[in-house]
Design an enzyme around this catalytic site. Structure first.
Site, PDB file in Angstrom:
ATOM      1  N   GLU A  25      -0.002   5.118   8.369  1.00 45.33           N
ATOM      2  CA  GLU A  25       0.403   4.765   7.196  1.00 45.33           C
ATOM      3  C   GLU A  25       0.678   6.309   7.009  1.00 45.33           C
ATOM      4  OE1 GLU A  25      -2.493   6.588   6.833  1.00 45.33           O
ATOM      5  OE2 GLU A  25      -2.880   5.272   4.727  1.00 45.33           O
ATOM      6  N   GLU A  59      -1.806   8.471   4.016  1.00 47.05           N
ATOM      7  CA  GLU A  59      -2.576   8.528   3.428  1.00 47.05           C
ATOM      8  C   GLU A  59      -4.105   8.869   4.046  1.00 47.05           C
ATOM      9  OE1 GLU A  59      -0.364   6.551   2.900  1.00 47.05           O
ATOM     10  OE2 GLU A  59       0.772   8.012   1.787  1.00 47.05           O
ATOM     11  N   ASP A  96       5.505  -3.540   8.529  1.00 50.65           N
ATOM     12  CA  ASP A  96       6.984  -3.243   9.708  1.00 50.65           C
ATOM     13  C   ASP A  96       5.950  -3.278  10.992  1.00 50.65           C
ATOM     14  OD1 ASP A  96       6.815  -0.441   7.681  1.00 50.65           O
ATOM     15  OD2 ASP A  96       7.093  -0.364   9.851  1.00 50.65           O
TER      16      ASP A  96
HETATM   17  N1  HPA Z   1       5.218   5.038   8.753  1.00 46.70           N
HETATM   18  C1  HPA Z   1       4.347   5.196   8.143  1.00 46.70           C
HETATM   19  N2  HPA Z   1       4.311   4.145   7.124  1.00 46.70           N
HETATM   20  C2  HPA Z   1       4.228   3.236   6.785  1.00 46.70           C
HETATM   21  C3  HPA Z   1       4.647   2.749   7.817  1.00 46.70           C
HETATM   22  C4  HPA Z   1       5.478   3.678   8.856  1.00 46.70           C
HETATM   23  O1  HPA Z   1       5.628   2.985  10.376  1.00 46.70           O
HETATM   24  N3  HPA Z   1       5.040   1.515   7.502  1.00 46.70           N
HETATM   25  C5  HPA Z   1       4.685   1.616   5.679  1.00 46.70           C
HETATM   26  N4  HPA Z   1       4.261   2.810   5.238  1.00 46.70           N
END
Ligand code: HPA
Length: 235
Positions: free
Chosen positions: A179, A181, A204
């Site tokens: 992610e 953060e 995902d």
């Molecule tokens: N990448 C970066 N941030 C995210 C992702 C990702 O695949 N999925 C949810 N937040």
């Protein structure tokens, strides 16, 4: 008020849940909390205080990425005396065995962001960690609630869109999800000696290309929120 938060002193609880999306903060306040008061509308980065099982708790949008999150985290701590911040958000699974909807607790966070290098200077590669008591509490809360969780290293990327980073190598070295953060939050938590943790759901998967259906999103979101709120009121 502080520069980016329009609350009066005392309007924000000592424990804050910290989603990236301000509309998710609104949704959490409206669907999980009682006696809700909205304390922030500045830049539409909504913030609310309410009660969960009778305990005061706040929910504040952080925005996306370490720069935005760092502004709100710092002001929550310095101007409003917040002592516990739990990020609630989504992440992309980096290994095939991280399934859509899995709840992930961030034990530490690897990053390509310059915030750690800019804090310590050349040659120091600081390892931002979540607070162990909070992590331990969330892990046991999840077990009590029969919510399966994974605990691991979160890769906090500075760019959502990047082709250059070797995600497989990071996964081979134990990163479970990505992610944008967690490293910034854990770094600020260490700086100000407050408790921080990230509780994430896998939305995902970077390896399989799968993405959550609306139903999976809803169920995993509810699991994440129940674990986060219960952990928050025990902090
Ligand atoms: N990448 C970066 N941030 C995210 C992702 C990702 O695949 N999925 C949810 N937040």
């Amino acid at each position: 008020m502080s520069t980016h938060i329009g609350a009066e002193p005392g309007q924000i609880a000592k424990t804050v849940l910290f989603p990236g999306d301000p509309l998710r903060a609104k949704f959490i306040a409206e669907n999980f909390l009682d006696d809700v008061v909205q304390y922030n509308t500045v830049r539409n980065m909504f913030g609310y205080t309410g009660k969960y099982k009778g305990h005061l708790i706040s929910v504040q949008g952080s925005g996306m990425g370490i720069p935005s999150l760092s502004i709100y985290a710092t002001e929550l701590i310095k101007f409003y005396g917040v002592q516990t911040i739990i990020r609630v958000g989504t992440a992309g699974g980096m290994r095939e065995d991280v399934k859509i909807g899995d709840v992930i607790l961030g034990q530490g966070s690897t990053t390509d962001s310059a915030v750690t290098a800019n804090t310590f200077g050349a040659g120091i590669y600081y390892a931002p960690l979540s607070n162990f008591e909070l992590l331990d509490s969330a892990y046991h809360v999840a077990q009590e609630m029969n919510v399966p969780v994974r605990v691991g290293n979160i890769f906090a990327a500075d760019r959502f869109y990047n082709d250059e980073i070797d995600m497989k190598k990071l996964a081979d070295y134990g990163c479970v999800a990505t992610e944008m953060e967690s490293a910034g939050l854990f770094l600020i938590g260490a700086k100000y000696n407050i408790k921080t943790l990230s509780i994430l759901t896998c939305s995902d998967n970077l390896v399989t290309g799968e993405a959550a259906s609306a139903k999976e999103r809803e169920q995993s979101f509810t699991d994440m929120m129940k674990v986060s709120l219960e952990t928050g009121i025990r902090a």
